[in-house]
Design an enzyme around this catalytic site. Structure first.
Site, PDB file in Angstrom:
ATOM      1  N   TYR B 270     -23.842  58.270 -53.793  1.00  0.00           N
ATOM      2  CA  TYR B 270     -22.997  58.631 -55.081  1.00  0.00           C
ATOM      3  C   TYR B 270     -23.999  57.914 -56.049  1.00  0.00           C
ATOM      4  O   TYR B 270     -24.887  56.952 -56.109  1.00  0.00           O
ATOM      5  CB  TYR B 270     -21.836  57.535 -55.348  1.00  0.00           C
ATOM      6  N   HIS B 278     -18.177  63.195 -57.260  1.00  0.00           N
ATOM      7  CA  HIS B 278     -18.388  63.451 -55.821  1.00  0.00           C
ATOM      8  C   HIS B 278     -19.483  62.761 -55.432  1.00  0.00           C
ATOM      9  O   HIS B 278     -20.585  62.929 -56.363  1.00  0.00           O
ATOM     10  CB  HIS B 278     -18.054  64.709 -55.383  1.00  0.00           C
ATOM     11  N   LYS B 309     -22.635  69.472 -50.696  1.00  0.00           N
ATOM     12  CA  LYS B 309     -23.386  68.293 -50.729  1.00  0.00           C
ATOM     13  C   LYS B 309     -24.773  69.020 -50.299  1.00  0.00           C
ATOM     14  O   LYS B 309     -24.864  69.900 -49.451  1.00  0.00           O
ATOM     15  CB  LYS B 309     -22.880  67.186 -50.110  1.00  0.00           C
TER      16      LYS B 309
END
Lengths: 124, 358
Positions: B270, B278, B309
């Site tokens: 993060y 997110h 991601k």
């Protein structure tokens, strides 16, 4: 409650998770245990508040949850033979599925279904 | 989401150790010098060491149970996971709010409540859809024409769309009934029991004892608890070294590193922490000479890609001999052990010719 060394902690963690996070009812750690390799397996039964999958009938069934440590799981501890034994010796014959509760080393519990035989996939 | 305290204030420190706050020093003013020295001498950035409880023999769990220390570790760098929560240990507050009956806590709506609401909405949607499919089947059974079917389908599509739109607007009205076994939750004093502990991953505990003096356990004592010292050899210590080297690498580059278990990888990165964004990256830690077949990489990458991601393969390379590393370990020279490894990264991303033109 079952609380022998090592095992006790995750059985309790999973039980608390089901009771106080997922709000399951009628939770019970089964008396019958299973010795597998050098560990003892415990099974938790309980009823979820909502149906967990949309597979036709509307009734909420009792679910059977098997707590396993992640590091143990990664080493290939839960084999097909092991699951067969759990189904035969720990679950009632009516149980069509098990829920694996894999406890990670950060306390997160990841749940996975294991079905006895083939099962129609869940619709998203 | 409405927060009682602003997030940027609550989470202003990225780590549980803080810099000393000193007043401004004006070189030409002797008074400011005196005041500065006074502040320096009086100041302290030492924190009370955080107490950890380690349970289990073969499978170790590292727990922090004191409520203010649990919050401290979460607020200062997002360390640990609440055992009965998604990540931040909110169980006590959530449960108290539930008993009070409003489902809302002082600091806004907890994440768990939002998840519950979304799941409930989704299940209502699915129920509608099943009902509509039944109607269609009925029509077909009764020998409906293609035109009739098209009309019905169009009507249903519109209805479902409207239903979905209306769902988003009425916020937090979850009709899910929550049964609660209240009685067992109270102690003899009539207070709600503190059932939840904050659990630290072993690498987090190592970071908070070896790299930062935060926990009340020394790195040496911690390793003795985590490893089997009777059978100590390179193969028994290496898996932990590998995980820690990667964890330390990202923490020291300013990332907030958390467990990647939900995405089938080792860590999530993060930029600031879970309340802000997110996670952008998923880390899979590998040996520098580790090799897998294509399906292995593609399955991890697909799961990670599906959550929007980026997958990073983090290769940990050994620079010294196994024997040297074990010797350093036995001398408790952990700094040298961890410095004997180098980290290299590769971004693994699915490339689609039609989409990735830029």
């Amino acid at each position: 409650m079952a609380n022998d060394a090592g095992d006790g902690t995750i059985v309790r963690l999973v039980r608390d998770n089901l009771a106080y996070c997922q709000f399951w009812t009628e939770l019970c750690v089964c008396d019958r245990t299973l010795a597998w390799r050098d560990q003892t397996l415990h099974l938790i039964s309980g009823r979820p508040t909502q149906k967990l999958s949309h597979d036709g009938d509307e009734e909420i069934h009792t679910e059977y949850v098997l707590p396993v440590e992640m590091s143990q799981y990664k080493k290939g501890y839960v084999t097909l033979e092991c699951l067969d034994k759990v189904f035969c010796q720990m679950c009632p014959p009516s149980a069509s599925r098990l829920t694996l509760a894999i406890v990670s080393n950060d306390g997160t519990v990841a749940f996975y279904y294991v079905y006895k035989g083939l099962h129609k996939p869940k619709r998203n | 989401m409405v927060k009682g305290r602003s997030n940027s204030l609550r989470y202003r420190y990225p780590l549980p150790v803080h810099p000393v706050d000193l007043p401004q020093l004006l070189p030409h003013s002797p008074v400011s010098w005196v005041y500065w020295i006074y502040s320096y001498v009086k100041s302290s950035n030492r924190i009370t060491k955080i107490h950890v409880e380690i349970t289990g023999d073969e499978f170790v769990h590292i727990l922090v149970k004191e409520p203010s220390q649990m919050i401290y570790l979460w607020d200062n760098g997002f360390f640990g996971t609440g055992q009965l929560s998604r990540s931040e240990p909110t169980w006590f507050e959530r449960t108290n709010a539930l008993i009070d009956g409003d489902g809302q806590s002082n600091s806004g709506t907890p994440l768990e409540r939002i998840t519950e609401q979304r799941r409930w909405e989704r299940s209502q949607f699915k129920k509608r859809r099943v009902e509509m499919e039944r109607q269609l089947l009925e029509l077909r059974k009764n020998g409906g024409t293609v035109e009739e079917e098209a009309v019905l389908l169009e009507k249903q599509r519109l209805e479902l769309r409207n239903f979905k739109a209306s769902q988003g607007s009425d916020s937090l009205t979850a009709g899910s009934k929550t049964f609660y076994d209240f009685e067992s939750l109270f102690d003899s004093e009539g207070d709600l029991a503190r059932l939840e502990a904050l659990e630290l991953m072993p690498v987090e505990a190592i970071f908070l004892s070896f790299a930062l003096p935060v926990l009340d356990i020394s790195a040496t004592a911690l390793f003795q608890r985590l490893l089997d010292y009777k059978n100590l050899c390179y193969d028994t210590i290496y898996p932990m070294i590998k995980q820690y080297v990667a964890y330390h690498h990202y923490r020291s580059h300013g990332w907030c590193v958390r467990s990647g278990i939900k995405f089938g990888c080792d860590y999530l990165l993060y930029k600031r922490g879970p309340p802000f964004h997110h996670a952008q990256f998923c880390i899979t830690v590998l040996d520098s000479d580790e090799n897998h077949d294509y399906t292995w990489y593609s399955s991890v990458a697909r799961v990670v890609g599906g959550a929007k991601k980026t997958l990073i393969l983090c290769y940990v390379e050994k620079l010294k001999s196994e024997e040297d590393i074990v010797n350093m370990w036995l001398r408790n020279d952990f700094t040298s052990v961890f410095s004997s490894f180098r980290v290299n990264e590769v971004v693994y991303k699915r490339w689609v010719p039609g989409k990735n033109r830029d």
